[in-house]
Motif scaffolding. Structure first.
Motif, PDB file in Angstrom:
ATOM      1  N   ARG A 174       0.834  -1.212   0.000  1.00  0.00           N
ATOM      2  CA  ARG A 174       0.000   0.000   0.000  1.00  0.00           C
ATOM      3  C   ARG A 174       0.863   1.255   0.000  1.00  0.00           C
ATOM      4  O   ARG A 174       0.548   2.246  -0.670  1.00  0.00           O
ATOM      5  CB  ARG A 174      -0.939  -0.014   1.207  1.00  0.00           C
ATOM      6  N   THR A 175       1.946   1.227   0.779  1.00  0.00           N
ATOM      7  CA  THR A 175       2.858   2.381   0.820  1.00  0.00           C
ATOM      8  C   THR A 175       3.498   2.624  -0.536  1.00  0.00           C
ATOM      9  O   THR A 175       3.604   3.766  -1.008  1.00  0.00           O
ATOM     10  CB  THR A 175       3.952   2.156   1.877  1.00  0.00           C
ATOM     11  N   SER A 178       1.072   4.167  -2.921  1.00  0.00           N
ATOM     12  CA  SER A 178       0.672   5.531  -2.549  1.00  0.00           C
ATOM     13  C   SER A 178       1.789   6.548  -2.747  1.00  0.00           C
ATOM     14  O   SER A 178       1.519   7.751  -2.811  1.00  0.00           O
ATOM     15  CB  SER A 178       0.227   5.556  -1.076  1.00  0.00           C
ATOM     16  N   PRO A 181       1.128   8.451  -6.630  1.00  0.00           N
ATOM     17  CA  PRO A 181      -0.241   8.001  -6.956  1.00  0.00           C
ATOM     18  C   PRO A 181      -0.470   7.687  -8.427  1.00  0.00           C
ATOM     19  O   PRO A 181      -1.148   6.716  -8.752  1.00  0.00           O
ATOM     20  CB  PRO A 181      -1.101   9.191  -6.512  1.00  0.00           C
ATOM     21  N   PRO A 184       2.655   4.294 -10.211  1.00  0.00           N
ATOM     22  CA  PRO A 184       2.975   3.155  -9.341  1.00  0.00           C
ATOM     23  C   PRO A 184       4.135   2.348  -9.919  1.00  0.00           C
ATOM     24  O   PRO A 184       4.348   2.343 -11.138  1.00  0.00           O
ATOM     25  CB  PRO A 184       1.677   2.335  -9.343  1.00  0.00           C
ATOM     26  N   GLU A 208      -9.835  -2.659  -4.063  1.00  0.00           N
ATOM     27  CA  GLU A 208      -9.014  -1.590  -3.496  1.00  0.00           C
ATOM     28  C   GLU A 208      -7.975  -1.109  -4.507  1.00  0.00           C
ATOM     29  O   GLU A 208      -7.509   0.031  -4.443  1.00  0.00           O
ATOM     30  CB  GLU A 208      -8.326  -2.071  -2.214  1.00  0.00           C
ATOM     31  N   LEU A 219      -3.924   2.018  -7.143  1.00  0.00           N
ATOM     32  CA  LEU A 219      -4.973   2.065  -6.131  1.00  0.00           C
ATOM     33  C   LEU A 219      -6.249   2.640  -6.741  1.00  0.00           C
ATOM     34  O   LEU A 219      -6.191   3.572  -7.550  1.00  0.00           O
ATOM     35  CB  LEU A 219      -4.535   2.908  -4.933  1.00  0.00           C
ATOM     36  N   ASP A 221      -8.579   4.533  -5.556  1.00  0.00           N
ATOM     37  CA  ASP A 221      -8.782   5.965  -5.293  1.00  0.00           C
ATOM     38  C   ASP A 221      -7.908   6.808  -6.224  1.00  0.00           C
ATOM     39  O   ASP A 221      -8.353   7.858  -6.726  1.00  0.00           O
ATOM     40  CB  ASP A 221      -8.446   6.287  -3.833  1.00  0.00           C
ATOM     41  N   ASN A 222      -6.705   6.358  -6.459  1.00  0.00           N
ATOM     42  CA  ASN A 222      -5.812   7.090  -7.356  1.00  0.00           C
ATOM     43  C   ASN A 222      -6.303   7.003  -8.802  1.00  0.00           C
ATOM     44  O   ASN A 222      -6.176   7.968  -9.565  1.00  0.00           O
ATOM     45  CB  ASN A 222      -4.389   6.549  -7.249  1.00  0.00           C
TER      46      ASN A 222
END
Length: 280
Positions: A174-175, A178, A181, A184, A208, A219, A221-222
């Motif tokens: 996850r890090t 993130s 964004p 990746p 997710e 991600l 959201d990204n």
């Protein structure tokens, strides 16, 4: 009696479809005693039939008896599931067993969002009176505490979560996703070992993360944020090249090309045939 209309020697028929098998089994003797003790009771005959067989098609219940079809249907109304008459105790036990199997799956594999219906069928199929009965059971589970998703099922309260042995790997993945964004790292860098690969698979399965290509994962959201940036950029200019959008998002070609292709497939954008531009 050649016409088969009269019972000879004063006998009483308790089961017109009796089998020679298991004649003296405890369940069989209990079934016969219940009928012998109340030979004129429709309720006794229905209850004993369902207790012994668990489930009987409505059209075949007490078909060979002096009670009429309407009379039988009225008496069994509160014990009908679909086109079947069922024993309430057995039905409740079967539902509980199926629901427990779903819960056990969630407990043993919290990272998995659902239990495959085929796996559930395997766990209880020996107790089913007919293969078609499984669909009725699944419908009943979904009326209570479960949700069917395609060919799988889950408890309504289940929320997929990484097991303890994958928590550290989950934090690392996850890090990494993130940190940048819209850029990746490649999949090989993101998930170089089995633990991180399992985490990545979990993130994709639960929504997710979004898989843009075999080499790129972002991600969710990204991805949503990038989509809004792209739409706004094109809306303000009317059209844009992939290179312009790459620079706008401060990303690279490995990410922007599959990202735009995914937007095309989703219908969010439209690529013109003559030249590589996008239109909202």
């Amino acid at each position: 009696d050649a016409s088969e209309q009269t019972t000879l020697a004063g006998g009483m028929v308790l089961d017109p479809d009796a089998s020679r098998r298991n004649v003296r089994s405890p369940a069989r003797l209990e079934f016969l005693r219940a009928r012998a003790d109340a030979a004129q009771s429709l309720e006794a005959f229905i209850s004993s039939e369902l207790a012994y067989k668990h489930a009987v098609p409505l059209g075949k219940l007490l078909l060979k008896s002096h009670w009429g079809a309407k009379e039988v249907a009225a008496a069994v109304k509160n014990r009908a599931v679909g086109n079947w008459a069922i024993d309430p105790g057995w039905w409740s036990s079967l539902r509980d067993k199926a629901a427990q199997r779903v819960k056990e799956e969630h407990k043993a594999h919290p990272q998995r969002p659902r239990l495959a219906l085929n796996d559930l069928r395997t766990a209880i199929e020996r107790e089913l009176p007919d293969k078609a009965f499984f669909d009725l059971l699944v419908s009943e589970l979904c009326r209570a505490d479960c949700v069917q998703v395609g060919t799988a099922i889950r408890h309504k309260q289940h929320r997929p979560a990484l097991p303890a042995n994958l928590q550290a790997a989950g934090a690392r993945v996850r890090t990494a996703l993130s940190a940048k964004p819209f850029e990746p790292p490649p999949r090989k860098e993101l998930a170089p070992d089995a633990a991180s690969q399992n985490v990545l698979r979990f993130l994709i399965q639960t929504g997710e993360a979004i898989e843009l290509s075999e080499d790129t994962v972002m991600l969710a959201d990204n991805f949503a944020n990038a989509t809004e940036h792209i739409k706004k950029f094109i809306r303000e200019r009317g059209k844009a090249t992939a290179s312009e959008l790459r620079q706008h998002l401060n990303t690279n070609r490995r990410v922007i090309i599959p990202l735009l292709e995914k937007l095309d497939k989703a219908g969010s954008t439209l690529r013109q045939a003559d030249f590589p531009v996008l239109k909202v």
